[in-house]
Enzyme design. Sequence first.
Site, PDB file in Angstrom:
ATOM      1  N   PHE A  93     -20.255 -32.480  20.976  1.00  0.00           N
ATOM      2  CA  PHE A  93     -19.458 -31.285  21.269  1.00  0.00           C
ATOM      3  C   PHE A  93     -20.171 -30.390  22.275  1.00  0.00           C
ATOM      4  O   PHE A  93     -20.106 -29.168  22.208  1.00  0.00           O
ATOM      5  CB  PHE A  93     -19.202 -30.511  19.966  1.00  0.00           C
ATOM      6  CG  PHE A  93     -18.647 -31.377  18.867  1.00  0.00           C
ATOM      7  CD1 PHE A  93     -17.286 -31.639  18.788  1.00  0.00           C
ATOM      8  CD2 PHE A  93     -19.489 -31.963  17.938  1.00  0.00           C
ATOM      9  CE1 PHE A  93     -16.769 -32.453  17.787  1.00  0.00           C
ATOM     10  CE2 PHE A  93     -18.987 -32.782  16.928  1.00  0.00           C
ATOM     11  CZ  PHE A  93     -17.624 -33.020  16.858  1.00  0.00           C
TER      12      PHE A  93
ATOM     13  N   GLY B 268     -29.974 -30.382  14.414  1.00  0.00           N
ATOM     14  CA  GLY B 268     -28.581 -30.822  14.490  1.00  0.00           C
ATOM     15  C   GLY B 268     -28.377 -31.745  15.670  1.00  0.00           C
ATOM     16  O   GLY B 268     -27.969 -31.321  16.745  1.00  0.00           O
TER      17      GLY B 268
ATOM     18  N   SER C 286     -33.687 -28.714   7.317  1.00  0.00           N
ATOM     19  CA  SER C 286     -34.652 -27.726   7.799  1.00  0.00           C
ATOM     20  C   SER C 286     -35.580 -27.256   6.693  1.00  0.00           C
ATOM     21  O   SER C 286     -36.800 -27.169   6.876  1.00  0.00           O
ATOM     22  CB  SER C 286     -33.918 -26.509   8.388  1.00  0.00           C
ATOM     23  OG  SER C 286     -33.545 -26.737   9.722  1.00  0.00           O
TER      24      SER C 286
ATOM     25  N   ASP D 276     -28.381 -26.153  16.450  1.00  0.00           N
ATOM     26  CA  ASP D 276     -26.988 -26.611  16.530  1.00  0.00           C
ATOM     27  C   ASP D 276     -26.652 -27.387  15.260  1.00  0.00           C
ATOM     28  O   ASP D 276     -26.041 -28.445  15.297  1.00  0.00           O
ATOM     29  CB  ASP D 276     -26.797 -27.484  17.772  1.00  0.00           C
ATOM     30  CG  ASP D 276     -25.326 -27.758  18.062  1.00  0.00           C
ATOM     31  OD1 ASP D 276     -24.472 -26.999  17.574  1.00  0.00           O
ATOM     32  OD2 ASP D 276     -25.037 -28.741  18.775  1.00  0.00           O
TER      33      ASP D 276
ATOM     34  N   HIS E 202     -22.799 -24.887  10.419  1.00  0.00           N
ATOM     35  CA  HIS E 202     -22.256 -23.618  10.910  1.00  0.00           C
ATOM     36  C   HIS E 202     -21.828 -22.676   9.797  1.00  0.00           C
ATOM     37  O   HIS E 202     -21.168 -21.668  10.053  1.00  0.00           O
ATOM     38  CB  HIS E 202     -21.083 -23.871  11.859  1.00  0.00           C
ATOM     39  CG  HIS E 202     -21.525 -24.367  13.216  1.00  0.00           C
ATOM     40  ND1 HIS E 202     -22.811 -24.777  13.466  1.00  0.00           N
ATOM     41  CD2 HIS E 202     -20.850 -24.502  14.387  1.00  0.00           C
ATOM     42  CE1 HIS E 202     -22.914 -25.161  14.733  1.00  0.00           C
ATOM     43  NE2 HIS E 202     -21.739 -24.994  15.318  1.00  0.00           N
TER      44      HIS E 202
ATOM     45  N   ASP F  31     -22.747 -22.839  20.176  1.00  0.00           N
ATOM     46  CA  ASP F  31     -21.476 -22.439  19.560  1.00  0.00           C
ATOM     47  C   ASP F  31     -21.414 -20.947  19.260  1.00  0.00           C
ATOM     48  O   ASP F  31     -21.102 -20.524  18.140  1.00  0.00           O
ATOM     49  CB  ASP F  31     -21.202 -23.250  18.285  1.00  0.00           C
ATOM     50  CG  ASP F  31     -20.862 -24.701  18.584  1.00  0.00           C
ATOM     51  OD1 ASP F  31     -20.329 -24.964  19.677  1.00  0.00           O
ATOM     52  OD2 ASP F  31     -21.111 -25.563  17.738  1.00  0.00           O
TER      53      ASP F  31
END
Length: 204
Positions: free
Chosen positions: A15, A41, A118, A135, A138, A164
């Site tokens: 993306f 990510g 993480s 990334d 979300h 994002d």
Amino acid sequence: MIPDLPADIDTIKGFLASDEAEALYRHARASRPKGPVLEVGSYCGKSTIYLGLACRDGGTVYALDHHRGSEEHQAGEMFHDPELYDTGEGLVDTFSEFRRNIRRAGLDDVVVPVVSSSAVVARHWQTPLGMVFIDGGHSLDAALTDYRCWTAHLVQGGILAIHDLFPDPHSGGQAPWAIYRMALESGLFEAVERVNTLGVLRRL
């Protein structure tokens, strides 16, 4: 022009817009002398390839992802991809696709996959980082965890990039925007540039 960019880069699942990818490459290349790049990510490796190419002749990219997909990738969600779903396990699994793409790009000696979360990896992390690219998940909890786990490891002058960013809640999720604002308001970072939905900051 990015040297050695795979001809099929646009077909790799992901993306990341081309202008964002070029900005990641540029900042990773400039940050490389300060320390390794850590990506949170990686999904199928599209952004990882740009970071890896930037570090190909003298750097390392740690690509951190549990490879089980973010909230929006799960079955029944908006960005679910059946091709990345392991029916035997009943789970999303992007790791095979990631490894295949990194190998095809010739970056096995540059990119170090770290398959975990993480919170787990950061528990004993000690390596100073020249750049962190966030990334990952979300949700607010996931974004805050990524921010808190990794920004403390950035060296002075290191780059924090967050993907994002949507200031308008009608355009996209607000968690990345929240940690971007948190970084600015902390007094520890200064804004460098915004490219599409990518925000780039420098550690003071």
